[in-house]
Motif scaffolding. Structure first.
Motif, PDB file in Angstrom:
ATOM      1  N   LEU A 228       0.826  -1.208   0.000  1.00 18.15           N
ATOM      2  CA  LEU A 228       0.000   0.000   0.000  1.00 18.15           C
ATOM      3  C   LEU A 228       0.863   1.262   0.000  1.00 18.15           C
ATOM      4  O   LEU A 228       0.533   2.243  -0.687  1.00 18.15           O
ATOM      5  CB  LEU A 228      -0.922   0.002   1.223  1.00 18.15           C
ATOM      6  N   VAL A 229       1.958   1.242   0.736  1.00 13.00           N
ATOM      7  CA  VAL A 229       2.860   2.403   0.757  1.00 13.00           C
ATOM      8  C   VAL A 229       3.473   2.626  -0.629  1.00 13.00           C
ATOM      9  O   VAL A 229       3.587   3.766  -1.099  1.00 13.00           O
ATOM     10  CB  VAL A 229       3.963   2.207   1.810  1.00 13.00           C
ATOM     11  N   ILE A 230       3.838   1.547  -1.312  1.00 15.43           N
ATOM     12  CA  ILE A 230       4.414   1.658  -2.654  1.00 15.43           C
ATOM     13  C   ILE A 230       3.375   2.209  -3.643  1.00 15.43           C
ATOM     14  O   ILE A 230       3.686   3.052  -4.489  1.00 15.43           O
ATOM     15  CB  ILE A 230       4.948   0.291  -3.124  1.00 15.43           C
ATOM     16  N   ILE A 231       2.130   1.752  -3.529  1.00 13.40           N
ATOM     17  CA  ILE A 231       1.059   2.275  -4.390  1.00 13.40           C
ATOM     18  C   ILE A 231       0.863   3.766  -4.142  1.00 13.40           C
ATOM     19  O   ILE A 231       0.671   4.553  -5.086  1.00 13.40           O
ATOM     20  CB  ILE A 231      -0.255   1.506  -4.146  1.00 13.40           C
ATOM     21  N   LEU A 232       0.893   4.172  -2.873  1.00 18.78           N
ATOM     22  CA  LEU A 232       0.759   5.588  -2.532  1.00 18.78           C
ATOM     23  C   LEU A 232       1.854   6.408  -3.210  1.00 18.78           C
ATOM     24  O   LEU A 232       1.580   7.476  -3.781  1.00 18.78           O
ATOM     25  CB  LEU A 232       0.821   5.763  -1.013  1.00 18.78           C
TER      26      LEU A 232
END
Length: 391
Positions: A228-232
C-alpha cells in the motif's frame, strides 16, 4: 503467544508435511494439479482482459463516434458489474455442487460474450451499447459452525475493495491519459500502453516470487502494508507539476478561420491528437512528464500484485477450515464492486476536474487503507491462532 502468531502468519496455505501418509500425499498432489489448472485458466483470462482493456477506448471510438470518455467508464465498469452479480452465485454453487459445473458454465458464457464483443460493430445503431452489454456478459462469465472474526472479514473485504478500486482507476485511465498528455494516436496508445502493461505483467511475476519469500520471513500483513505504501508513492508521483502544458486538441473547433486554414494546410486523413479542448483543465493543468508516467507504472506494478495476493492469502487464513465458496464469492463481489464504481468515478473526475484532483483523491483513499490496516492489524490473524487464543 507471539510465536503462535508469527508461525501461522508465515505458514504457506499448502505447506509440505513430511509426516503425511500415502493417501494424504496423493490428496496433496491432486490439490496442486487443480491449482495449476486454475493458474493456466486465469493466465488465459488475464491475457484476454489485458488485450481488451488497452484497446477498449480506441475500439469504442471506432465502432461508435458518439462514445465519450464518460461512457468508457461505464463500459469498463460493466465487466465488474457482471462479475459482482455472478460471484455470490458461483460461490454458492461451488459449495453445494462439483466445482467443474460452475467452471465450465462460466467458460462457455465467457466465450460467447467475447464473440458478441468482437462483432459489436455490425449493428447499424447503438454500437456502444452492444459493447457495454457484451462487457457485462464477459464479466458475468469470469467467475469462478465455527466462529469467524467478522471484523477481520469485513476489514479484509474493505481493504480488497480499495486495492481493486485503485487498480481499476489505473487500468481505466492509462489509455486516455497517455493520449491527452503525449498526443498519441489511437494506434500509438494501444501499442505503447500494451508494451507497458506487458512489462508490468513480467514485473508482477518477479514480485510474486519475492512476495512469497518475504511473507514467509516477515508475515503477510507487513507485506500488504508495504504494498500500500508503494502504491501511494506511485500515485503521488503521478501528480502534475511544472510549467509544461499538454498539447490542446483544437481539431474539432468550428467557425474559426485560423483553425480552418490550418486544417486546409494539414493532412485531412490524420486523426486529431492531444488534450481535447472540451476538458477545460487541459488549459491550466501541467502535463505529466513521461518519466513520471513510467515511474508510476513501475511502482503501481510492484505494489498492486503484492496487495492483491496478500488480500487473498490473509482472507483464506482468517476463514480457516470452513467451506470458503460463499465467503470467497463475497470477497470477489467486493472487488468487482470496486471495479464497477472506479471506472465511472475516474472517467467523471478526470474529464471534469483533471488528473490533479483525480490522483489526489486516490492518494487519500490509499492513506485511508493504510490507516484501516494499521488499526485492525492485530485482528488479521489466521483462524488457528485466533482459535487457540480463545481456548
Amino acid at each position: 503467544m507471539s510465536q503462535l502468531s508469527d508461525s501461522d502468519d508465515t505458514t504457506p496455505l499448502l505447506g509440505d508435511d513430511s509426516s503425511s501418509d500415502a493417501s494424504q500425499d496423493e490428496d496433496y498432489r491432486s490439490r496442486w494439479r487443480s491449482i495449476r489448472v486454475m493458474y493456466f485458466t486465469m493466465f488465459l483470462s488475464s491475457v484476454g482482459f489485458t488485450i481488451v482493456i488497452t484497446s477498449l477506448w480506441p475500439y469504442l471510438q471506432k465502432v461508435d463516434d458518439s462514445a465519450s470518455a464518460t461512457f468508457l467508464g461505464w463500459a469498463v465498469a460493466a465487466y465488474s458489474l457482471g462479475q459482482m452479480a455472478a460471484s455470490p452465485i458461483f460461490g454458492t454453487w461451488s459449495n453445494y455442487r462439483p466445482h467443474k459445473e460452475p467452471l465450465v458454465c462460466s467458460i462457455i458464457l465467457n466465450l460467447l460474450a467475447n464473440v458478441y464483443y468482437a462483432y459489436a460493430y455490425l449493428p447499424r445503431t447503438n454500437n456502444k451499447f452492444h459493447v457495454l452489454i457484451s462487457r457485462a456478459l464477459v464479466g458475468f462469465g469470469a467467475e469462478s459452525d465455527r466462529t469467524i472474526d467478522h471484523i477481520a472479514v469485513l476489514t479484509s473485504n474493505a481493504l480488497f475493495f480499495i486495492v481493486m478500486f485503485i487498480f481499476a482507476v489505473f487500468e481505466t485511465i492509462i489509455t486516455p491519459l497517455s493520449m491527452d498528455m503525449y498526443a498519441w494516436t489511437r494506434t500509438e496508445a494501444v501499442l505503447y500502453n500494451g508494451i507497458i502493461i506487458c512489462c508490468i505483467g513480467l514485473q508482477s511475476i518477479l514480485v510474486f516470487i519475492i512476495v512469497k519469500v518475504v511473507s514467509v520471513r516477515y508475515g503477510d500483513r507487513p507485506v500488504m502494508l508495504a504494498g500500500l505504501v508503494i502504491i501511494l508513492c506511485g500515485f503521488f508521483i503521478l501528480l502534475p507539476w511544472g510549467n509544461h502544458y499538454p498539447k490542446i486538441q483544437w481539431a474539432d473547433l468550428k467557425n474559426s478561420s485560423l483553425v480552418g486554414e490550418m486544417n486546409k494546410a494539414s493532412n485531412h486523413s490524420a486523426e486529431p491528437t492531444g488534450c481535447p479542448y472540451e476538458q477545460t483543465w487541459c488549459q491550466y493543468t501541467p502535463s505529466i512528464h513521461l518519466a513520471q508516467f513510467i515511474s508510476s507504472n513501475i511502482l503501481i506494478g510492484v505494489g498492486y500484485p503484492a496487495c492483491n495476493v496478500m488480500s487473498y492469502t490473509l482472507y483464506s487464513k482468517i476463514l480457516g477450515p470452513i467451506p470458503q465458496g460463499v465467503y470467497m464469492g463475497w470477497l470477489t463481489a467486493s472487488g468487482s464492486g470496486a471495479r464497477t464504481v472506479a471506472p465511472v468515478f475516474v472517467s467523471q473526475v478526470y474529464t471534469i476536474l483533471g488528473p490533479r484532483w483525480c490522483f489526489s483523491l486516490i492518494c487519500g483513499m490509499v492513506v485511508g487503507a493504510i490507516v484501516l490496516l494499521s488499526c485492525c492489524y492485530h485482528r488479521l490473524v489466521a483462524f488457528s491462532v485466533r482459535h487457540r487464543r480463545s481456548v
